[in-house]
Design an enzyme around this catalytic site. Structure first.
Site, PDB file in Angstrom:
ATOM      1  N   LYS A 143       0.955  -1.146  -0.049  1.00  0.00           N
ATOM      2  CA  LYS A 143      -0.052  -0.007  -0.098  1.00  0.00           C
ATOM      3  C   LYS A 143       0.952   1.114   0.077  1.00  0.00           C
ATOM      4  CE  LYS A 143      -1.741   2.687   2.383  1.00  0.00           C
ATOM      5  NZ  LYS A 143      -1.559   4.132   1.642  1.00  0.00           N
ATOM      6  N   GLU A 148      10.564   2.197   9.715  1.00  0.00           N
ATOM      7  CA  GLU A 148      11.248   2.989   9.157  1.00  0.00           C
ATOM      8  C   GLU A 148      10.823   4.447   9.364  1.00  0.00           C
ATOM      9  OE1 GLU A 148      14.384   2.709   8.258  1.00  0.00           O
ATOM     10  OE2 GLU A 148      14.761   0.531   8.102  1.00  0.00           O
ATOM     11  N   CYS A 187      13.730  11.608   5.064  1.00  0.00           N
ATOM     12  CA  CYS A 187      13.867  11.263   6.422  1.00  0.00           C
ATOM     13  C   CYS A 187      15.304  11.613   7.025  1.00  0.00           C
ATOM     14  CB  CYS A 187      13.372   9.896   6.637  1.00  0.00           C
ATOM     15  SG  CYS A 187      14.422   8.678   5.365  1.00  0.00           S
ATOM     16  N   GLU A 233      10.198  16.632  13.842  1.00  0.00           N
ATOM     17  CA  GLU A 233      10.274  16.324  12.317  1.00  0.00           C
ATOM     18  C   GLU A 233       9.461  17.421  11.627  1.00  0.00           C
ATOM     19  OE1 GLU A 233       9.469  12.923  10.373  1.00  0.00           O
ATOM     20  OE2 GLU A 233      11.418  12.759   9.419  1.00  0.00           O
TER      21      GLU A 233
END
Ligand code: NAD
Length: 489
Positions: free
Chosen positions: A174, A249, A283, A384
């Site tokens: 997905k 992750e 990231c 973040e």
């Protein structure tokens, strides 16, 4: 043609859902795609389960599985231009960056193809008893749910699909609902390369609707997820009742540590790409600049001068060096972080606004931004923001640099800049992150593991460990000449 791929057939969403995909650079309609619901997710899991339990793929010899991955690499190279264009339209990223990504993706398939074809891993165990044959074999885990984000859509997908298939698993993928196209194209290539029906399944749609069932379904054995921390926590909890293998992750808030003895020009140049590449939607971005006191003023001045010169533009604008953010909602989030940082005492050195260029008004652009005099208590430093926002912190010495670098819940990547090799290695060893660069930023190779420490997640992608994530080690003990033991006699 419908875009869900279930059991080897292209199908429309059972409940007829669709979603418009718009290019973030200018809002133009790229396509309207099928949007799956829970019924489609369940059908895809059923197909993957059936293909794992009774289909040929898990029983295909490793050499043939490896050869298939190598064929996929060749097909990706053949169709590179189409893939890169599709990726740029979905993400808004510069075409040249998508082209780099496609090369990396083909290399990822090639690496795992060769690793799998070479076999290895299985071993004979010396029990000291010649009457026993004891072996450890590596088997596929089973049905894998693979969930990926929008920033490097096909790259993150390749890091999962290549080892998952290489190990003999079947999967349901997905991708992010914002960037589905290259996943659809990959399914076509897997079929063209000869992958049997049901081994690869694709479900498009929103995370909470189409993704969540894939993380809960008892027929799924493993969930590999790349995305944000909050989603990662939800996925871990969803997988817990059925004790699935999970690999996460997640995000990062990565320190780029510059000592006063660093090569000034190189450190400035890399600090800019560390944070502003792909508008900071990376990231492993070096979003936290930690700079030694005596270098601070000159270094920040140079960063600001060069950041102000970065030309923003759409994927096919050859003058542009950076593109838009993925969505209006994402830009709102970044603006809120910058506003919070300023309210908490950060000093705005450049950016902090949308560009005024009238040609960019239909896209989700945000100027490269430098916030100086930051500290680790500020939310813009702790969280973040995933945008073109560099926060600058000062440090006095090596000890303080390491302490600041580690004062974060994340641990994905980091870098250290110095000409002192001993200091470079001491700091690299002490920074708690899955990847540390010395006098560099961003490079990775498929042979080397990638992943996070702390709340950047667990599990590794790429490298031999990236394949091992998708394998179960099984000990097979064969008593060659059983005789009664008479334990209870
Ligand atoms: P996200 O967490 O919002 O979404 C990621 C994926 O999860 C999407 O496909 C989404 O639809 C799906 N999802 C959302 N909720 C779900 C749920 N409840 N159940 C199942 N699936 C669900 O992340 P994003 O905004 O797409 O991506 C940005 C994030 O990804 C950043 O935090 C970034 O750091 C991270 N990222 C990490 C790495 C890495 O290697 N560690 C690489 C790229 C991106």
């Amino acid at each position: 043609m419908p875009e869900l791929f279930i059991g080897g057939a292209w199908t429309a969403a059972a409940e007829g859902g669709t979603r418009e995909i718009r290019c973030p650079a200018d809002g133009t309609l790229v396509a309207t795609v099928d949007e799956a619901g829970p019924r489609d997710a369940a059908a895809a899991v059923a197909a993957a389960r059936e293909a794992f339990d009774t289909g040929p793929w898990p029983r295909t010899p490793a050499a043939e599985r490896g050869a298939l991955l190598l064929r996929v690499a060749d097909l990706l190279q053949r169709d590179k231009a189409d893939f890169a264009r599709a990726e740029s339209l979905d993400t808004g990223k510069r075409l040249v960056e998508s082209e780099y990504d496609m090369d990396d993706i083909a290399n990822c398939f090639r690496y795992f193809g060769n690793l799998v074809a070479a076999g290895g891993g299985n071993r004979i165990v010396d029990t000291g008893d010649p009457g026993v044959d004891s072996r450890v074999v590596h088997e596929p885990v089973g049905v894998c749910t693979l969930i990926t984000p929008w920033n490097y859509p096909l790259l993150q997908t390749a890091w999962k699909v290549a080892p998952a298939l290489g190990a003999g698993n079947t999967f349901v993928l997905k991708p992010s609902e914002l960037t589905p196209h290259t996943a659809v194209m990959l399914m076509r290539l897997l079929t063209e390369a000869g992958l049997p029906a049901g081994a690869a399944n694709l479900v498009l749609g929103a995370g909470a609707v189409a993704g969540a069932p894939l993380t809960e379904d008892p027929r799924v054995d493993l969930v590999s997820f790349t995305g944000g921390l909050a989603t990662g926590r939800r996925i871990m909890a969803a997988a817990a009742p059925t004790v699935k293998k999970v690999a996460l992750e997640l995000g990062g808030k990565n320190p780029n540590i510059v000592f006063a003895d660093a090569d000034f020009d190189a450190a400035v140049d890399y600090a800019l790409t560390a944070v502003f590449l792909h508008s900071g939607q990376v990231c492993s971005a070096g979003a936290r600049l930690l700079v030694q006191d005596e270098l601070h003023d000159a270094f920040v001045a140079q960063i600001v001068e060069q950041a102000q010169a970065i030309v923003l533009g759409g994927p096919f604008d050859e003058n542009a060096r950076s593109g838009p953010l993925i969505s209006a909602a994402h830009r709102d989030k970044i603006e809120a972080y910058v506003a919070a940082g300023l309210a908490e005492g950060a000093v705005l050195r450049c950016g902090g606004a949308r560009p005024e260029n009238p040609e960019l008004q239909d896209g989700f652009y945000y100027l490269p931004t430098v916030l100086d005099e930051c500290d680790t208590q500020m939310s813009v430093v702790r969280d973040e923001s995933f945008g073109p926002v560099l926060t600058v912190e000062r440090f006095r010495d090596e000890r303080e640099a390491v302490a600041l670098a580690n004062d974060t819940v994340y641990g994905l990547s980091g870098a250290v800049w110095t000409k002192d090799t001993g200091k470079a290695h001491r700091v690299a060893c002490r920074v708690r992150a899955g990847t540390v660069w010395i006098n560099d930023f961003h490079p990775y190779v498929p042979q080397a593991e990638w992943g996070g420490m702390k709340q950047s997640g667990f599990g590794r992608e790429l490298g031999p460990a990236g394949l091992a994530e998708y394998q179960e080690a099984k000990h097979v003990w064969h008593n060659l000449s059983p005789t009664p033991q008479r334990w209870f006699a």
